[in-house]
Design an enzyme around this catalytic site. Structure first.
Site, short mmCIF file in Angstrom:
data_model
loop_
_atom_site.label_atom_id
_atom_site.label_comp_id
_atom_site.label_asym_id
_atom_site.label_seq_id
_atom_site.Cartn_x
_atom_site.Cartn_y
_atom_site.Cartn_z
N CYS A 149 3.39 8.92 1.01
CA CYS A 149 4.16 8.17 2.22
C CYS A 149 4.18 6.83 1.68
CB CYS A 149 2.92 8.11 3.41
SG CYS A 149 3.09 6.88 4.54
N CYS A 160 0.84 -2.05 15.29
CA CYS A 160 1.08 -1.99 13.96
C CYS A 160 0.38 -3.02 13.04
CB CYS A 160 2.77 -1.53 13.71
SG CYS A 160 2.73 -1.21 11.95
N CYS A 216 -0.96 6.17 9.80
CA CYS A 216 0.36 5.77 10.35
C CYS A 216 -0.25 4.45 10.97
CB CYS A 216 0.85 6.62 11.61
SG CYS A 216 1.57 7.92 10.97
N CYS A 229 6.46 -6.43 7.50
CA CYS A 229 7.67 -5.92 8.43
C CYS A 229 7.85 -6.98 9.20
CB CYS A 229 7.33 -4.57 8.95
SG CYS A 229 8.43 -3.87 9.97
N CYS A 253 6.13 -4.71 15.83
CA CYS A 253 5.68 -3.65 16.89
C CYS A 253 3.87 -4.08 17.10
CB CYS A 253 5.72 -2.15 16.17
SG CYS A 253 7.17 -1.66 16.12
N GLU A 278 0.82 -1.15 -0.12
CA GLU A 278 0.05 -0.04 0.06
C GLU A 278 0.78 1.22 -0.08
OE1 GLU A 278 -3.97 -1.37 2.01
OE2 GLU A 278 -2.74 -0.50 3.36
N1 SAH Z 1 8.94 1.13 10.22
C1 SAH Z 1 9.16 2.49 10.30
C2 SAH Z 1 8.36 3.23 9.56
C3 SAH Z 1 6.87 3.05 9.15
S1 SAH Z 1 5.63 3.27 10.53
C4 SAH Z 1 8.97 2.80 11.65
O1 SAH Z 1 7.97 2.26 12.46
O2 SAH Z 1 9.43 3.74 11.86
C5 SAH Z 1 5.34 4.94 10.73
C6 SAH Z 1 4.97 5.28 11.86
O3 SAH Z 1 3.77 4.99 12.59
C7 SAH Z 1 6.00 4.91 13.11
O4 SAH Z 1 6.52 5.75 14.07
C8 SAH Z 1 4.96 3.84 13.82
O5 SAH Z 1 5.57 3.32 14.83
C9 SAH Z 1 3.46 4.52 13.59
N2 SAH Z 1 2.56 3.42 14.07
C10 SAH Z 1 2.37 2.26 13.79
N3 SAH Z 1 1.32 1.92 14.18
C11 SAH Z 1 0.58 2.88 14.43
C12 SAH Z 1 -0.85 2.80 14.81
N4 SAH Z 1 -1.73 2.06 14.99
N5 SAH Z 1 -1.30 4.35 15.25
C13 SAH Z 1 -0.55 5.34 14.92
N6 SAH Z 1 0.91 5.14 14.69
C14 SAH Z 1 1.44 4.14 14.61
FE1 SF4 Z 2 7.48 -2.40 11.27
FE2 SF4 Z 2 5.27 -1.28 11.70
FE3 SF4 Z 2 7.17 -1.50 13.84
FE4 SF4 Z 2 7.12 0.23 11.93
S1 SF4 Z 2 5.74 0.46 13.09
S2 SF4 Z 2 8.98 -1.20 12.35
S3 SF4 Z 2 6.29 -0.94 9.95
S4 SF4 Z 2 6.02 -3.18 12.77
#
Ligand code: SAH
Ligand code: SF4
Length: 344
Positions: free
Chosen positions: A98, A112, A334, A105, A109, A84
């Site tokens: 974006c 996410c 995000c 990934c 996390c 996406e």
């Molecule tokens: N993998 C990289 C870049 C992509 S994520 C990273 O983690 O930095 C972009 C941002 O969205 C990151 O700061 C991530 O922690 C945040 N994010 C992930 N899940 C989210 C959610 N459910 N609500 C708000 N932000 C979120």
């Molecule tokens: Fe991967 Fe999502 Fe964590 Fe970014 S926030 S490192 S995309 S699992």
């Protein structure tokens, strides 16, 4: 677009060097087909279309948010996988793409949506930059006013887990003969691959860095952002100091506020204490993110908790803002990006 492939196809056709200039000018301006390149002979058009297609990916679907400020596309890649990508309109005439760096990934996390998928593979540099080209074509087709000149690597994937590919894609975006974007208009977000942060500061001192922090104690961060088990807060602080020494550039710390987990007064104090001593305060900016609903057990912080958290960080002398969330109604904000089975 693979510009080397296009140039060698033109060379094989015996075309003069200025043909490449004609092609690149049209393509990076959003031409969707070689037929739209002025002056290009018919044989060159058809040969290029066959041997060096403009896009390495194809859109299966584009959705627009109800306020028109976000669009999300599901893109199919040549090997059958999909990613996406999101187009955002933070202000009237400025647009931001974006983009994703990986299919899924591996970091996982806990909050996410991409993390729930696991990792299939990293994208090629061409697949990374083609997302921007796709949106430039889309804007032209839809007659959207203004220019797409900002790119954030905040889609699916951990950019520093595929550093070389991401670095190659950044060079293409910054190349004056190709996308011609300014380094200051590009941002890369990482969950904290410490050695790559240091390298990034040396390789791209003018590209923005965002660090997904989310917690400032190792126990909590290791639970929320498993990358912390490989590079803990001490390793991260050391890497960021080196980064600042090389780049002398503002770092954005992303911090998604999760109800009752990392949004308490003690969490704000831990954050301020960790930031203290990293570097000059004007170079440290905390970006508080309202949690976007995903299929995970987390909940967003209340307004009151978020405001209290912000004022504690501000009170400790650090910049702290709450990020505006575009695209929530299309799951394009995000952390909401994912390619789910039922969509495929
Ligand atoms: N993998 C990289 C870049 C992509 S994520 C990273 O983690 O930095 C972009 C941002 O969205 C990151 O700061 C991530 O922690 C945040 N994010 C992930 N899940 C989210 C959610 N459910 N609500 C708000 N932000 C979120
Ligand atoms: Fe991967 Fe999502 Fe964590 Fe970014 S926030 S490192 S995309 S699992």
């Amino acid at each position: 677009m693979d510009s080397a492939r296009v140039q060698s196809a033109l060379g094989a056709l015996g075309q003069p060097p200025y043909r490449w200039d004609q092609v690149r000018r049209a393509v990076f301006d959003g031409a969707a087909s070689y037929d739209e390149v002025p002056g290009l002979p018919a044989l060159a058009r058809s040969t290029l279309a066959e041997r060096a297609p403009i896009l390495s990916l194809r859109a299966r679907r584009v959705e627009a948010s109800s306020d028109g400020r976000a669009r999300k596309a599901l893109l199919d890649l040549p090997d059958g996988s999909s990613v996406e990508t999101v187009l955002l309109r933070p202000s009237e005439r400025r647009w931001t793409a974006c983009i994703s760096s990986q299919v899924g990934c591996a970091v996982a996390c806990t909050f996410c949506a991409t993390g729930l998928m696991g990792l299939a593979r990293s994208l090629t540099p061409e697949e990374i930059t083609d997302q921007v080209l796709f949106w430039r074509q889309y804007m032209r087709r839809e007659g959207l006013p203004g220019r797409l000149d900002n790119v954030v690597y905040m889609g699916m994937g951990e950019p520093f887990s595929c550093y070389d590919r991401v670095a190659a894609s950044l060079r293409v975006l910054m190349d004056q003969r190709l996308f011609g974007m300014g380094a200051r208009h590009l941002s890369v977000s990482t969950s904290g691959v410490a050695p790559r942060i240091v390298q990034f500061g040396r390789d791209f001192p003018q590209v923005n860095l965002a660090l997904s922090l989310h917690a400032a104690t190792d126990a909590l961060r290791s639970r929320l952002v498993p990358m912390n088990k490989a590079y803990d807060l001490k390793a991260l602080a050391a890497a960021l100091k080196e980064y600042l020494a090389a780049a002398n550039r503002k770092i954005f710390f992303e911090y998604v506020l999760l109800k009752g987990e990392n949004d308490r007064a003690q969490d704000a104090r831990a954050l301020s204490a960790w930031l203290e001593g990293l570097g000059p305060r004007e170079l440290l900016h905390v970006n508080l993110i309202v949690f976007n609903q995903t299929d995970t057990p987390h909940r967003p912080s209340s307004e009151t908790d978020a405001r209290r958290f912000q004022s504690l960080v501000l009170g400790a002398g650090f910049k702290a803002t709450v990020r505006q969330n575009l695209g929530r109604d299309i799951d394009g904000a995000c952390g909401q990006l994912a390619v789910l089975e039922e969509r495929a």
